[in-house]
Scaffold this active site. Structure first.
Site, short mmCIF file in Angstrom:
data_model
loop_
_atom_site.label_atom_id
_atom_site.label_comp_id
_atom_site.label_asym_id
_atom_site.label_seq_id
_atom_site.Cartn_x
_atom_site.Cartn_y
_atom_site.Cartn_z
N GLU A 197 0.89 -1.17 0.00
CA GLU A 197 0.00 0.00 0.00
C GLU A 197 0.92 1.22 0.00
O GLU A 197 1.06 1.90 -1.01
CB GLU A 197 -0.91 -0.01 1.24
CG GLU A 197 -1.83 1.19 1.37
CD GLU A 197 -2.61 1.23 2.70
OE1 GLU A 197 -2.22 0.54 3.66
OE2 GLU A 197 -3.62 1.98 2.76
N ASP A 275 -12.30 -0.32 2.08
CA ASP A 275 -11.28 -0.11 3.13
C ASP A 275 -11.90 0.51 4.39
O ASP A 275 -12.22 -0.22 5.34
CB ASP A 275 -10.13 0.74 2.59
CG ASP A 275 -8.81 0.51 3.30
OD1 ASP A 275 -8.74 -0.40 4.13
OD2 ASP A 275 -7.84 1.25 3.01
N1 ADE Z 1 -6.37 0.08 9.04
C1 ADE Z 1 -7.49 0.61 8.56
N2 ADE Z 1 -7.31 1.00 7.30
C2 ADE Z 1 -6.04 0.68 6.95
C3 ADE Z 1 -5.28 0.83 5.78
N3 ADE Z 1 -5.75 1.39 4.67
N4 ADE Z 1 -4.00 0.40 5.81
C4 ADE Z 1 -3.49 -0.15 6.90
N5 ADE Z 1 -4.18 -0.30 8.03
C5 ADE Z 1 -5.45 0.11 8.06
ZN ZN Z 2 -7.20 -1.87 4.78
#
Ligand code: ADE
Ligand code: ZN
Length: 335
Positions: A197, A275
């Site tokens: 990410e 998400d």
């Molecule tokens: N916890 C909640 N959303 C998240 C994300 N996008 N990346 C990592 N941890 C998270």
């Molecule tokens: Zn997430």
């Protein structure tokens, strides 16, 4: 196109239940539990949602979760998300929860689990929405804390088939949790992990090789390593991509710059997810709408993305086939 996106039967594979806490419910729970919030109004909460990166979001997300105190609070939170699922024709959902966010504040694991799980059972009764829970370990905390959390989860194992890894990615590579995941797999849990990410492609390799994950959450940075892309395509290891989240957390500068269509065209098993919908401006339908218009996705692209999510779901094969049949019936009815 909008009606097609709304009505197509969908699966969601990447949603943090704490991230579905809308400001209205945050205020209602704060009042119910006599907690004072550092905001004067619901609008002030929304105005504060301007993030520079993952960490700036997580700071608010963990603070917001402090209004969740009782089993009923966790039920109400989950029920509100499931109402959105019903309205958006989500037929199956796999939901992350972060027990450490709550146990660190003195809320028992059982309170969290029971509240969420009761709502999932009720949604199955009421709408036929199926669901799985995924317990996420917070990677900014220690491996010892994760192991203790895994032990707390063991009595509830039959209702939590999978464990995952979330929170601050940079500086907390998957290897930190190798032993916890070894133990989890020995106990029969499936595994997933957030990787690629904000973190590099190398973290995706680690999640695959060391944590033996079945899916990668996000994974959009896989394109930085062509060998990794080949590997993910060959094995069809799913990526649970979250377009609006990636823009809000500045992983991409704009939705037009998002690489979802590129990933799809490479033959990767990509899926679309929300998400943390209360924080990032939309649930699964809004995510589909945003990428459809910005990236000019066709009906066939949307169908492929939705099909990928049923294929990538942890459903048993007969239930998966029933959902895929339902999807194909829908397609036949609209073409
Ligand atoms: N916890 C909640 N959303 C998240 C994300 N996008 N990346 C990592 N941890 C998270
Ligand atoms: Zn997430």
């Amino acid at each position: 196109m909008d009606a097609f996106i709304r009505d197509i039967p969908k699966a969601e594979l990447h949603i943090h239940i704490e991230g579905s806490l809308e400001p209205e419910l945050m205020f209602a729970l704060a009042q119910r539990n006599n907690i004072s919030l550092p905001y004067s109004s619901v609008d002030a909460v929304r105005a504060a949602y301007q993030f520079e990166n993952l960490q700036s979001f997580l700071d608010l997300y963990y603070a917001g979760a402090a209004v969740l105190q009782t089993e009923q609070d966790f039920y109400d939170l989950t029920w509100a998300y499931l109402e959105r699922c019903a309205a958006q024709n989500v037929r199956h959902t796999e939901i992350f929860f972060d027990p450490q966010t709550h146990t660190e504040r003195g809320i028992p694991f059982e309170t969290v689990h029971t509240g969420i799980y009761r709502a999932l059972e009720d949604a199955k009764q009421q709408w036929g929405i199926t669901s799985y829970l995924i317990l996420c370990f917070l990677r900014h905390l220690s491996a010892e804390s994760a192991m203790a959390t895994l032990e707390q989860a063991l009595p509830f194992k039959s209702t939590i088939p999978t464990v995952g890894l979330d929170s601050s990615e940079l500086g907390h590579p998957p290897v930190k949790f190798q032993q916890v995941f070894d133990r989890a797999r020995a106990e029969g849990f499936l595994t997933v992990a957030h990787a690629g990410e904000e973190g590099p492609a190398e973290y995706i390799w680690e999640a695959i090789r060391l944590l033996e994950v079945s899916r990668i959450d996000h994974g959009v940075r896989c394109v930085e390593d062509p060998q990794l892309v080949d590997y993910l395509v060959q094995r069809q290891i799913p990526l649970t991509v979250c377009p609006l989240s990636n823009v809000r957390l500045c992983v991409f500068d704009s939705i037009q710059q998002h690489n979802l269509k590129h990933l799809l065209d490479l033959g990767l098993c990509v899926t679309v997810n929300s998400d943390d919908p209360a924080y990032f401006g939309g649930y699964i339908t809004e995510n589909f709408e945003a990428v459809q218009s910005a990236l000019h996705l066709s009906h066939q692209d949307i169908y492929q993305l939705v099909k990928n999510s049923f294929t990538a779901a942890f459903l048993p094969s007969d239930e998966k086939q029933a959902r895929l049949d339902e999807l194909d019936q829908f397609m036949a009815s609209v073409t």
